[in-house]
Design a protein around this motif. Structure first.
Motif, PDB file in Angstrom:
ATOM      1  N   ALA A  76      45.209  42.813  34.036  1.00 30.38           N
ATOM      2  CA  ALA A  76      44.536  42.051  35.603  1.00 30.38           C
ATOM      3  C   ALA A  76      43.996  40.398  34.936  1.00 30.38           C
ATOM      4  N   ILE A 121      42.508  38.087  36.190  1.00 31.37           N
ATOM      5  CA  ILE A 121      40.635  37.705  37.124  1.00 31.37           C
ATOM      6  C   ILE A 121      40.649  36.075  37.319  1.00 31.37           C
ATOM      7  N   LYS A 159      47.550  42.505  38.747  1.00 30.79           N
ATOM      8  CA  LYS A 159      47.494  42.808  39.363  1.00 30.79           C
ATOM      9  C   LYS A 159      46.111  42.191  39.648  1.00 30.79           C
ATOM     10  N   VAL A 168      42.802  39.580  40.496  1.00 32.87           N
ATOM     11  CA  VAL A 168      41.095  39.674  41.784  1.00 32.87           C
ATOM     12  C   VAL A 168      40.398  38.445  41.860  1.00 32.87           C
ATOM     13  N   ARG A 225      45.754  38.529  47.310  1.00 33.35           N
ATOM     14  CA  ARG A 225      45.317  39.379  45.876  1.00 33.35           C
ATOM     15  C   ARG A 225      45.401  40.925  46.199  1.00 33.35           C
ATOM     16  N   ASP A 226      44.678  41.848  44.841  1.00 25.72           N
ATOM     17  CA  ASP A 226      44.617  43.150  44.963  1.00 25.72           C
ATOM     18  C   ASP A 226      42.990  43.077  45.102  1.00 25.72           C
ATOM     19  N   HIS A 227      42.560  42.524  44.751  1.00 18.13           N
ATOM     20  CA  HIS A 227      40.861  42.893  45.027  1.00 18.13           C
ATOM     21  C   HIS A 227      39.879  41.580  44.772  1.00 18.13           C
ATOM     22  N   TYR A 228      39.100  41.720  45.933  1.00 23.45           N
ATOM     23  CA  TYR A 228      38.334  40.641  45.539  1.00 23.45           C
ATOM     24  C   TYR A 228      36.966  40.707  45.296  1.00 23.45           C
ATOM     25  N   VAL A 229      36.125  39.204  44.978  1.00 21.53           N
ATOM     26  CA  VAL A 229      34.613  40.265  44.421  1.00 21.53           C
ATOM     27  C   VAL A 229      33.775  38.903  44.331  1.00 21.53           C
ATOM     28  N   LEU A 268      33.598  45.059  40.129  1.00 17.36           N
ATOM     29  CA  LEU A 268      35.029  44.474  38.902  1.00 17.36           C
ATOM     30  C   LEU A 268      34.913  46.147  38.366  1.00 17.36           C
ATOM     31  N   TRP A 295      36.121  48.965  39.236  1.00 23.96           N
ATOM     32  CA  TRP A 295      38.026  48.951  39.987  1.00 23.96           C
ATOM     33  C   TRP A 295      38.645  48.249  38.790  1.00 23.96           C
ATOM     34  N   LEU A 296      37.964  47.805  37.260  1.00 26.01           N
ATOM     35  CA  LEU A 296      39.254  47.590  36.732  1.00 26.01           C
ATOM     36  C   LEU A 296      39.134  49.413  36.041  1.00 26.01           C
TER      37      LEU A 296
END
Length: 214
Positions: A12, A14, A54, A56, A87-91, A104, A107-108
């Protein structure tokens, strides 16, 4: 978890804190220059998307009274080059490590990720914290040294230029915590499946001793 560096990595990307305050704002990145490194961050995001890796995106937030990353401020917003990409994920985070107080890690794990590739800012602060945290949790880490940057510091411990801070931290990371490589090299790894070079504290020290003795 099993050693992720001996098999094909499940990566992923980051993307850490690529926000306007770093782009000539109240915490302007100096080395490598932001205008160059942000291009590499964008290239890494595009390459990841093309390869099915992916992505993030991480965003640092601080109280409204903070001189940097204040909630609701222009400086806290994602840089346009990052905001406009998928993006696939947002933090959102409030501490240096992208793992502290966030989802995070969960999710990973849920996505069977064993290797994270870190880009964004800053080399010596949020990137460093996130990388060390990840290693302690069993993830393998890659760090793209031209898709990040540092700024100078002066305090009671002394002075260090942005170039010095960035160079020393990347050497330390390569010695134990991450495979350090350039964005172009990483993109080639995605295409070929070749794993990036990793090192150890012992061998890094032995090379330094040999260099001194030469």
């Amino acid at each position: 978890m099993s050693d992720p560096v001996k098999t094909a990595p499940r990566r992923a990307l980051i993307v850490v804190d690529v926000q306007n305050d770093y782009d000539g704002g109240n915490l302007a990145i100096k080395h490598p220059p932001f205008r160059d490194s942000v291009v590499n961050v964008a290239q890494a995001m595009d390459a990841a998307a093309a390869a099915g890796v992916k992505v993030v995106v991480i965003k640092q937030l601080a109280p409204e009274t903070s001189p940097v990353f204040a909630k609701g401020s222009h400086g806290a917003e994602l840089h346009p080059e990052i905001a406009r990409r998928s993006r696939d994920h947002y933090v959102e985070k409030t501490m240096p490590s992208a793992f502290t107080g966030t989802d995070l890690e969960d999710w990973l794990r849920a996505n069977a990720i064993d290797t994270i590739t870190v880009v964004g800012y800053m080399t010596h602060n949020c990137d460093l914290s996130t990388i060390i945290h990840a290693v302690h949790m069993g993830f393998a880490v890659e760090f793209l040294s031209d898709a990040t940057g540092s700024l100078p510091y002066a305090n009671s411990a002394g002075y260090a230029s942005a170039e010095e801070i960035h160079r020393v931290v990347t050497i330390i990371l390569q010695s134990r915590f991450a495979a350090v490589l350039k964005t172009g090299e990483w993109i080639e790894c995605l295409k070929t499946g070749v794993l990036p070079e990793r090192d150890t504290i012992y061998t890094s020290n032995q090379r330094a001793l040999a260099r001194s003795a030469a």
